[in-house]
Design an enzyme around this catalytic site. Sequence first.
Site, PDB file in Angstrom:
ATOM      1  N   ASP A 115       0.457  -0.860  -0.108  1.00  0.00           N
ATOM      2  CA  ASP A 115       0.306  -0.137   0.284  1.00  0.00           C
ATOM      3  C   ASP A 115       0.977   1.387   0.000  1.00  0.00           C
ATOM      4  OD1 ASP A 115      -2.405   1.688   0.518  1.00  0.00           O
ATOM      5  OD2 ASP A 115      -2.116   1.994   1.748  1.00  0.00           O
ATOM      6  N   ASP A 143      -0.300   4.956   0.473  1.00  0.00           N
ATOM      7  CA  ASP A 143      -0.387   6.092   1.792  1.00  0.00           C
ATOM      8  C   ASP A 143      -0.080   5.828   3.502  1.00  0.00           C
ATOM      9  OD1 ASP A 143      -1.054   8.368  -0.157  1.00  0.00           O
ATOM     10  OD2 ASP A 143      -2.831   6.996  -0.659  1.00  0.00           O
ATOM     11  N   GLY A 162      -7.648   4.012   3.124  1.00  0.00           N
ATOM     12  CA  GLY A 162      -7.771   2.672   2.342  1.00  0.00           C
ATOM     13  C   GLY A 162      -8.812   2.950   1.076  1.00  0.00           C
ATOM     14  N   ARG A 167     -12.225   8.055  -2.781  1.00  0.00           N
ATOM     15  CA  ARG A 167     -12.384   9.514  -2.697  1.00  0.00           C
ATOM     16  C   ARG A 167     -13.607   9.613  -2.218  1.00  0.00           C
ATOM     17  NH1 ARG A 167      -9.927  12.542  -7.235  1.00  0.00           N
ATOM     18  NH2 ARG A 167      -8.230  11.249  -6.709  1.00  0.00           N
ATOM     19  N   SER A 222      -5.483   5.087  -3.993  1.00  0.00           N
ATOM     20  CA  SER A 222      -5.398   6.694  -4.539  1.00  0.00           C
ATOM     21  C   SER A 222      -4.888   7.014  -5.885  1.00  0.00           C
ATOM     22  CB  SER A 222      -3.802   7.177  -3.731  1.00  0.00           C
ATOM     23  OG  SER A 222      -3.904   8.472  -4.368  1.00  0.00           O
ATOM     24  N   ASN A 242      -3.735   8.976  -7.117  1.00  0.00           N
ATOM     25  CA  ASN A 242      -2.129  10.132  -6.830  1.00  0.00           C
ATOM     26  C   ASN A 242      -1.398   9.377  -7.008  1.00  0.00           C
ATOM     27  OD1 ASN A 242      -3.773  12.996  -7.367  1.00  0.00           O
ATOM     28  ND2 ASN A 242      -5.402  12.074  -5.691  1.00  0.00           N
ATOM     29  N   ASP A 258      -1.324  -0.508   6.435  1.00  0.00           N
ATOM     30  CA  ASP A 258      -1.848   0.043   7.035  1.00  0.00           C
ATOM     31  C   ASP A 258      -3.250   0.765   7.437  1.00  0.00           C
ATOM     32  OD1 ASP A 258      -2.240   1.967   5.042  1.00  0.00           O
ATOM     33  OD2 ASP A 258      -1.999   4.015   6.610  1.00  0.00           O
TER      34      ASP A 258
HETATM   35  C1  BG6 Z   1      -5.575   6.042  -0.290  1.00  0.00           C
HETATM   36  C2  BG6 Z   1      -5.836   6.661   1.414  1.00  0.00           C
HETATM   37  O1  BG6 Z   1      -4.452   5.134  -0.510  1.00  0.00           O
HETATM   38  O2  BG6 Z   1      -6.145   6.353  -1.539  1.00  0.00           O
HETATM   39  C3  BG6 Z   1      -6.867   7.099   1.244  1.00  0.00           C
HETATM   40  O3  BG6 Z   1      -5.727   5.977   2.357  1.00  0.00           O
HETATM   41  C4  BG6 Z   1      -7.964   8.269   0.269  1.00  0.00           C
HETATM   42  O4  BG6 Z   1      -7.681   8.246   2.765  1.00  0.00           O
HETATM   43  C5  BG6 Z   1      -7.009   7.104  -0.831  1.00  0.00           C
HETATM   44  O5  BG6 Z   1      -8.899   8.285   0.179  1.00  0.00           O
HETATM   45  C6  BG6 Z   1      -7.860   8.101  -2.912  1.00  0.00           C
HETATM   46  O6  BG6 Z   1      -6.887   8.543  -2.524  1.00  0.00           O
HETATM   47  P1  BG6 Z   1      -7.333   9.820  -3.619  1.00  0.00           P
HETATM   48  O7  BG6 Z   1      -5.214  10.306  -3.870  1.00  0.00           O
HETATM   49  O8  BG6 Z   1      -7.401   9.098  -5.535  1.00  0.00           O
HETATM   50  O9  BG6 Z   1      -7.471  11.190  -3.142  1.00  0.00           O
HETATM   51 MG    MG Z   2      -3.024   3.273   3.170  1.00  0.00          MG
END
Ligand code: BG6
Ligand code: MG
Length: 214
Positions: free
Chosen positions: A9, A11, A46, A49, A116, A118, A170
């Site tokens: 993972d 984040d 996890g 969005r 994510s 991102n 995590d």
């Molecule tokens: C996960 C985070 O990795 O990504 C979450 O733990 C987050 O908190 C999710 O909501 C989505 O992220 P993003 O960057 O696509 O908004």
């Molecule tokens: Mg995580």
Amino acid sequence: MRYKAIIFDLDGVICHTDHYHYQAWKHVADELGIYFDEEINNRLRGVSRMESFEIILERYSGSMTKEEKEEWVTKKNGIYKELLKNMSPADLTAEVKDTLDALREMGLALAIGSSSKNARFILERLGLSGFFDAVSDGNNITRSKPDPEVFIKAAEFLDKKPADCLVVEDAKAGLEAALAGGMECAAVGDAILSNMATWNLKTFSDLLEVVKTI
Ligand code: BG6
Ligand code: MG
């Protein structure tokens, strides 16, 4: 070795973006007059969005159309991405980098499995673009953790069987996703408390001992 691949993972495992997510969501919540704190923010780990926004909206008394929700999450992401520009290779700890290098030396395939969208941007900020053998993220899935899709895709990208992969997470949702995908998992941070993982890591470099087990 017990595993052929490790799926991380991003984040909360490779780096820490919780405080940036918090600041961006707090901005949105404040504008909408919704109570939001760090404890609620921890529930977003996890989670995708939009699902994160739905959790925040549990405390919203008004109603909102699908389009309005899209606008708010887009706004949140804009703020979040601006904050991510503060990240640099200095945000990658020596322990994480040295452990990743050592795992690579041991011949393990290494991938990212993150909800994510991102993820690639964050990897770039950390100086890890191109480091991983595969990146499975929010852009190649239709269902977020605890669904196993993101990890199953990562294993496919690596051409490895789920049973040969170890997931490092995590978040409880991430551990559930790994187990649902037929993968063993190692917990870091708060995820240890869920008692669901195959391994509980006191510190990231403990992974080096875990992968040596038969
Ligand atoms: C996960 C985070 O990795 O990504 C979450 O733990 C987050 O908190 C999710 O909501 C989505 O992220 P993003 O960057 O696509 O908004
Ligand atoms: Mg995580």
